[in-house]
Design a protein around this motif. Structure first.
Motif, PDB file in Angstrom:
ATOM      1  N   ASP A  29       0.843  -1.202   0.000  1.00  0.00           N
ATOM      2  CA  ASP A  29       0.000   0.000   0.000  1.00  0.00           C
ATOM      3  C   ASP A  29       0.878   1.251   0.000  1.00  0.00           C
ATOM      4  O   ASP A  29       0.579   2.230  -0.691  1.00  0.00           O
ATOM      5  N   ALA A  30       1.954   1.207   0.791  1.00  0.00           N
ATOM      6  CA  ALA A  30       2.870   2.348   0.844  1.00  0.00           C
ATOM      7  C   ALA A  30       3.554   2.548  -0.504  1.00  0.00           C
ATOM      8  O   ALA A  30       3.757   3.684  -0.947  1.00  0.00           O
TER       9      ALA A  30
ATOM     10  N   SER B  43       2.294   1.767  -3.426  1.00  0.00           N
ATOM     11  CA  SER B  43       1.284   2.329  -4.321  1.00  0.00           C
ATOM     12  C   SER B  43       1.107   3.826  -4.075  1.00  0.00           C
ATOM     13  O   SER B  43       1.044   4.625  -5.020  1.00  0.00           O
ATOM     14  N   SER B  44       1.055   4.219  -2.805  1.00  0.00           N
ATOM     15  CA  SER B  44       0.906   5.641  -2.462  1.00  0.00           C
ATOM     16  C   SER B  44       2.116   6.446  -2.921  1.00  0.00           C
ATOM     17  O   SER B  44       1.984   7.586  -3.379  1.00  0.00           O
TER      18      SER B  44
ATOM     19  N   CYS C   8       1.806   7.161  -6.563  1.00  0.00           N
ATOM     20  CA  CYS C   8       0.718   8.107  -6.850  1.00  0.00           C
ATOM     21  C   CYS C   8       1.119   9.561  -6.586  1.00  0.00           C
ATOM     22  O   CYS C   8       0.441  10.485  -7.050  1.00  0.00           O
ATOM     23  N   GLN C   9       2.205   9.765  -5.862  1.00  0.00           N
ATOM     24  CA  GLN C   9       2.664  11.125  -5.572  1.00  0.00           C
ATOM     25  C   GLN C   9       3.606  11.663  -6.646  1.00  0.00           C
ATOM     26  O   GLN C   9       3.992  12.832  -6.608  1.00  0.00           O
TER      27      GLN C   9
ATOM     28  N   PRO D  15      -2.592   4.111  -8.973  1.00  0.00           N
ATOM     29  CA  PRO D  15      -2.310   3.159  -7.890  1.00  0.00           C
ATOM     30  C   PRO D  15      -2.211   1.728  -8.404  1.00  0.00           C
ATOM     31  O   PRO D  15      -2.748   1.389  -9.468  1.00  0.00           O
TER      32      PRO D  15
END
Length: 377
Positions: free
Chosen positions: A287-288, A290-291, A294-295, A307
């Protein structure tokens, strides 16, 4: 009748000689030496050229061993065996030479990126995400300010009104020039060096590097237009790379994989400042990851990256006849998937990686590429 002189120009630009100046950067010396070399010459060729000239002129520098010659250009230490063109050296450029026994550097232009950062941080004026050329200019301007402030203090104590007014005006001009120059300076759009072979021609797509050991071996041979916007995703812990190692650790078998040179670590720090480095350990969170992606903005689409697909059931639904794995489901359903495998046809491999929060690089590559096809992996 005098013979006609014909100027022969080589069709191969790498064989044409260029002028490279070598300047001192210690003890406030302004000595500058002129060398003639080709773009594919090595730093050792410059050393030999200089030594010959110093021996002819009886210059005291000839007494320093070759191992004490440290060359730098645009914030990078130049390796003696490296070709000059990998540093994007142009005709009439100046490189800087230092000797360990001659004391600290006295000009920003000869400093490495880490030395520039430290000097600016010590003055509380460091700005992240600047190019080495910008850091040099920033420190140069700040040193000029410091000099003028000292003059201003002396003039004020002596009551020299006209001199105080003049120095104040100079400081205002410096502030305006610095702001303008930091905006103007940008990476030179130069052709890729001939000594660097890269499989993909120049393009706006970002490249992902995932092996820190492999990157350390070849980062100096990666074109600047690839390395600067690249994304690093490492299945490692930052402390393994940056923490100081004791003697017992140095004696271990695995130490060599994390014992990196300072210039490589400096490069990683600058990439971190640009938010382009992800360390999978110790959090071990997809999840980290993916985040993190996304930045980052995709220069191809001008949008942020999408994502990752992290739901195992959705990956399982890609299987079946004419689907991801190209085989018939037990229940006979047919799935026509628009997603086509690139790195692995095993959906189970991806699902296992998701369920275990592991860093199976093949599964990670597949997930990233399916979510963001413009990324080069």
């Amino acid at each position: 009748m005098p013979a006609k002189q014909i100027k022969v120009i080589s069709k191969d630009a790498s064989l044409v000689y260029m002028t490279v100046y070598v300047s001192m950067c210690q003890q406030n010396k302004s000595d500058k030496f002129t060398t003639k070399v080709t773009r594919l010459a090595t730093v050792e060729a410059i050393q030999r050229f200089l030594m010959e000239q110093w021996q002819i002129t009886k210059n005291p520098l000839m007494n320093y061993p070759l191992s004490d010659h440290i060359f730098s250009f645009n914030g990078r230490i130049m390796r003696h065996e490296a070709n000059l063109d990998i540093y994007y050296l142009n005709d009439n450029d100046t490189i800087y030479i230092r000797f360990p026994s001659l004391g600290p550097l006295t000009t920003p232009w000869g400093m490495t990126s880490s030395e520039l950062r430290e000097a600016l941080q010590a003055r509380n004026v460091y700005r992240p995400n600047l190019l080495p050329e910008q850091l040099m200019y920033q420190l140069h301007r700040h040193l000029q300010k410091e000099s003028r402030l000292e003059r201003l203090q002396r003039a004020t104590k002596r009551g020299l009104v006209d001199e105080v007014h003049q120095i104040t005006q100079e400081l205002r001009v410096l502030e305006k020039d610095e702001a303008a120059q930091l905006e103007i300076i940008s990476p030179r759009q130069l052709a890729r060096p001939k000594s660097i072979s890269w499989p993909i021609p120049p393009c706006p797509n970002r490249t992902i590097f995932h092996s820190i050991s492999e990157l350390e071996l070849k980062y100096e041979k990666i074109p600047r237009d690839v390395l600067e916007p690249a994304i690093f995703i490492f299945g490692a812990n930052r402390e393994w790379v940056f923490a100081k190692h004791n003697k017992l650790q140095k004696a271990s078998f695995d130490y060599k994989y994390m014992a990196y040179e300072k210039d490589f670590l400096d490069m990683l720090v600058f990439k971190e400042e640009a938010s382009l480095v992800f360390w999978f350990e110790p959090e071990r969170s997809l999840d980290a990851l993916s985040s993190f992606l996304c930045q980052i903005r995709d220069p191809v689409t001008s949008q942020h990256y999408r994502p990752l697909l992290l739901e195992a059931p959705r990956w399982l639904s890609l299987g079946g006849h004419n689907g991801w794995e190209g085989k018939t489901r037990r229940d006979g359903r047919r799935v026509l998937s628009k997603m086509k495998p690139i790195y692995t046809t095993s959906v189970q491999r991806i699902v296992t990686n998701l369920q275990s929060n592991s860093f199976d690089i093949i599964a990670i590559q597949e997930m990233i590429k399916q979510a963001n096809p413009t990324l080069l992996i």
